[in-house]
Design a protein around this motif. Sequence first.
Motif, PDB file in Angstrom:
ATOM      1  N   ASP A 185       1.048  -1.270  -0.029  1.00 31.59           N
ATOM      2  CA  ASP A 185       0.188   0.210  -0.107  1.00 31.59           C
ATOM      3  C   ASP A 185       0.917   1.310   0.100  1.00 31.59           C
ATOM      4  OD1 ASP A 185      -2.383   1.447   0.010  1.00 31.59           O
ATOM      5  OD2 ASP A 185      -2.958   1.005   1.975  1.00 31.59           O
ATOM      6  N   ILE A 186       1.238   1.844  -1.085  1.00 33.13           N
ATOM      7  CA  ILE A 186       1.988   2.994  -1.268  1.00 33.13           C
ATOM      8  C   ILE A 186       1.253   4.418  -1.250  1.00 33.13           C
ATOM      9  CG2 ILE A 186       3.591   3.958  -2.865  1.00 33.13           C
ATOM     10  CD1 ILE A 186       4.366   1.224  -4.147  1.00 33.13           C
ATOM     11  N   ASP A 187       1.920   4.976  -0.502  1.00 31.06           N
ATOM     12  CA  ASP A 187       1.198   6.654  -0.641  1.00 31.06           C
ATOM     13  C   ASP A 187       1.894   7.366  -1.839  1.00 31.06           C
ATOM     14  OD1 ASP A 187       0.097   8.888   0.106  1.00 31.06           O
ATOM     15  OD2 ASP A 187       1.628   9.414   1.743  1.00 31.06           O
ATOM     16  N   TYR A 188       3.158   7.739  -1.812  1.00 30.96           N
ATOM     17  CA  TYR A 188       3.879   8.289  -3.129  1.00 30.96           C
ATOM     18  C   TYR A 188       5.192   7.609  -3.265  1.00 30.96           C
ATOM     19  CZ  TYR A 188       6.902  11.282   0.253  1.00 30.96           C
ATOM     20  OH  TYR A 188       7.819  11.429   1.169  1.00 30.96           O
ATOM     21  N   VAL A 208      10.184   5.374  -1.687  1.00 33.38           N
ATOM     22  CA  VAL A 208       8.785   4.717  -1.398  1.00 33.38           C
ATOM     23  C   VAL A 208       8.147   5.273  -0.047  1.00 33.38           C
ATOM     24  CG1 VAL A 208       7.190   2.898  -1.724  1.00 33.38           C
ATOM     25  CG2 VAL A 208       9.232   3.063  -3.389  1.00 33.38           C
ATOM     26  N   ARG A 209       7.070   5.618   0.096  1.00 34.71           N
ATOM     27  CA  ARG A 209       6.648   6.000   1.283  1.00 34.71           C
ATOM     28  C   ARG A 209       5.153   5.054   1.166  1.00 34.71           C
ATOM     29  NH1 ARG A 209       4.666  11.742   3.989  1.00 34.71           N
ATOM     30  NH2 ARG A 209       3.463  10.680   5.907  1.00 34.71           N
ATOM     31  N   PRO A 210       5.089   4.286   2.357  1.00 36.02           N
ATOM     32  CA  PRO A 210       3.629   3.469   2.388  1.00 36.02           C
ATOM     33  C   PRO A 210       2.767   4.378   2.985  1.00 36.02           C
ATOM     34  CG  PRO A 210       5.294   2.998   4.245  1.00 36.02           C
ATOM     35  CD  PRO A 210       6.080   3.827   3.219  1.00 36.02           C
ATOM     36  N   VAL A 211       1.456   4.013   3.040  1.00 35.46           N
ATOM     37  CA  VAL A 211       0.528   4.627   3.562  1.00 35.46           C
ATOM     38  C   VAL A 211       0.584   4.484   5.126  1.00 35.46           C
ATOM     39  CG1 VAL A 211      -2.052   4.720   3.753  1.00 35.46           C
ATOM     40  CG2 VAL A 211      -1.324   4.447   1.422  1.00 35.46           C
ATOM     41  N   SER A 212       0.574   5.402   5.792  1.00 35.76           N
ATOM     42  CA  SER A 212       0.542   5.202   7.315  1.00 35.76           C
ATOM     43  C   SER A 212      -0.712   4.910   7.778  1.00 35.76           C
ATOM     44  CB  SER A 212       0.739   6.667   7.901  1.00 35.76           C
ATOM     45  OG  SER A 212      -0.157   7.686   7.274  1.00 35.76           O
ATOM     46  N   LYS A 213      -0.708   3.729   8.549  1.00 33.34           N
ATOM     47  CA  LYS A 213      -1.805   3.243   9.318  1.00 33.34           C
ATOM     48  C   LYS A 213      -1.749   3.637  10.743  1.00 33.34           C
ATOM     49  CE  LYS A 213      -1.400  -0.877   6.304  1.00 33.34           C
ATOM     50  NZ  LYS A 213      -1.115  -2.365   6.148  1.00 33.34           N
TER      51      LYS A 213
END
Length: 273
Positions: free
Chosen positions: A253-256, A267-272
């Motif tokens: 699940d990638i944010d940007y 690569v920044r994942p979506v913070s949960k």
Amino acid sequence: MPPIAAPADKRFRRAHVKPARRGKVSARHAWRVFKVITVLALAVYGGWRGTVLVLGAPALQVTRIAVRGNERLSAGEVLALVDGLRGQSILTVDLDEWQQRLLASSWVEEAHVRRVLPSGVDIRLHERRAIGIGRLAGALYLIDATGVVIDEYGVDYSELDLPIIDGLAARPADGASAVDQTRARLAARVIASLESRPELADRVSLIDVSDAHDAVVMLEGDTVMLRLGEEDFAGRIQEYLDLAPALRERVSDIDYVDLRFDERLYVRPVSKR
């Protein structure tokens, strides 16, 4: 025969016996002046009447208006902008005034109007080209490459397949443009870089230029934000597409994805929460 006596006064001259002749000359001169003035007056009047007749001649009234260069505007819409031009004298009509009326249309970027004797006017237009749909104050507007707001986006333009552009709004100021010119130019550069890559251009659904030095795009059917910086936009989008399968194996699940640096990407994942 006795001699004839002559006055002894030496002031007696021939000139003293000419008053009657001078009077006749003055009268003749006045008559000539009168005739010249009369002739000139008649000539001026005749010239004026001739000018009036020429300017009002039906053969020199505008009866044909040719329109060229229009694509978005129909010929009828262009003619409506110059309503009243037909019937004007081709010799005296103020073409600059009618050119300004054409430029009043937000679709018209340049307009050239010229006479075509004896009774024609030629109109040549260069229309603005919408590059995207700008989101401003919650509404959608067609925007050109310089940031000019062309028209509000609606059903009349539903056939246009253009990306949404966010981050265009300028800071509020009296008399200022609604669009920030620097950020509009950044969006235009992104779109221009994709013109030679239509397969990429068709996939770009959103461009965010909130940061005037970092264009962010999103692709159709993809929630990942791609940070592209200020250059090599098409190359960086292609780099992401080439690496996307491998990236998703590592980060589901990638944010940007930050592609601004040529030697590496982040690569920044979506913070949960």
